[in-house]
Write a protein that holds these residues in place. Structure first.
Motif, short mmCIF file in Angstrom:
data_model
loop_
_atom_site.label_atom_id
_atom_site.label_comp_id
_atom_site.label_asym_id
_atom_site.label_seq_id
_atom_site.Cartn_x
_atom_site.Cartn_y
_atom_site.Cartn_z
N ARG A 42 35.87 48.67 55.79
CA ARG A 42 35.55 47.38 55.16
C ARG A 42 36.79 46.49 55.08
O ARG A 42 36.73 45.30 55.40
CB ARG A 42 34.98 47.60 53.76
N ASP A 98 28.75 51.51 58.07
CA ASP A 98 28.40 51.01 56.74
C ASP A 98 29.48 50.05 56.22
O ASP A 98 29.19 49.07 55.55
CB ASP A 98 28.21 52.17 55.77
N ASP A 102 29.26 46.24 54.82
CA ASP A 102 29.87 45.83 53.55
C ASP A 102 30.76 44.60 53.73
O ASP A 102 30.84 43.75 52.85
CB ASP A 102 30.72 46.96 52.97
#
Length: 136
Positions: A42, A98, A102
């Motif tokens: 992220r 993921d 994010d």
């Protein structure tokens, strides 16, 4: 009018060894490793997004290029996962994907919003994963 980037490319570290699909680690160790790797992805993705002024597309293609050190140099990065085949490489990158979501580089990781492009490796450089996101 400013043109939007068609492709975004950046690098993150290799997944931790605990995220190997063939790994036999306690679920809490795996969860901790996934949480930390997702956060790393992220942070790196957010930096790349800001730097390139990336606007997330409705549909994207994700390609991964692994930089894996030569087998003789593996002792240098014992904590990193060195996949031997494509399916294990992709399986270990769920937390990375993921993290992209994010960081708002992709809308979602479902079938409608994301398709998998190429998964390749080089054995002369590393350790890293080069992430390439293309508008589709």
């Amino acid at each position: 009018m400013e043109l939007q980037a068609v492709t975004l490319v950046f690098r993150v570290g290799l997944p931790p060894v605990e995220l190997s699909p063939n790994g036999r680690v306690h679920r809490l160790e795996k969860a901790r490793a996934a949480r930390e790797y997702r956060a790393e992805a992220r942070i790196m993705a957010s930096g790349a997004r800001v730097e390139s002024r990336w606007q997330r597309p409705a549909r994207a293609r994700l390609s991964l290029h692994f930089g894996l050190l030569d087998k003789r140099a593996r002792h240098v990065v014992k904590t990193s996962f060195h996949p031997r085949d494509v399916d294990n490489a992709v399986g270990a990158c769920k937390a990375l994907i993921d993290g992209l979501r994010d960081a708002e580089l992709i809308v979602d990781d479902n079938w409608a919003a994301l398709e998998l492009g190429s998964v390749t490796a080089t054995f002369e450089d590393g350790p890293w994963v080069e992430v390439r996101i293309e508008r589709v």
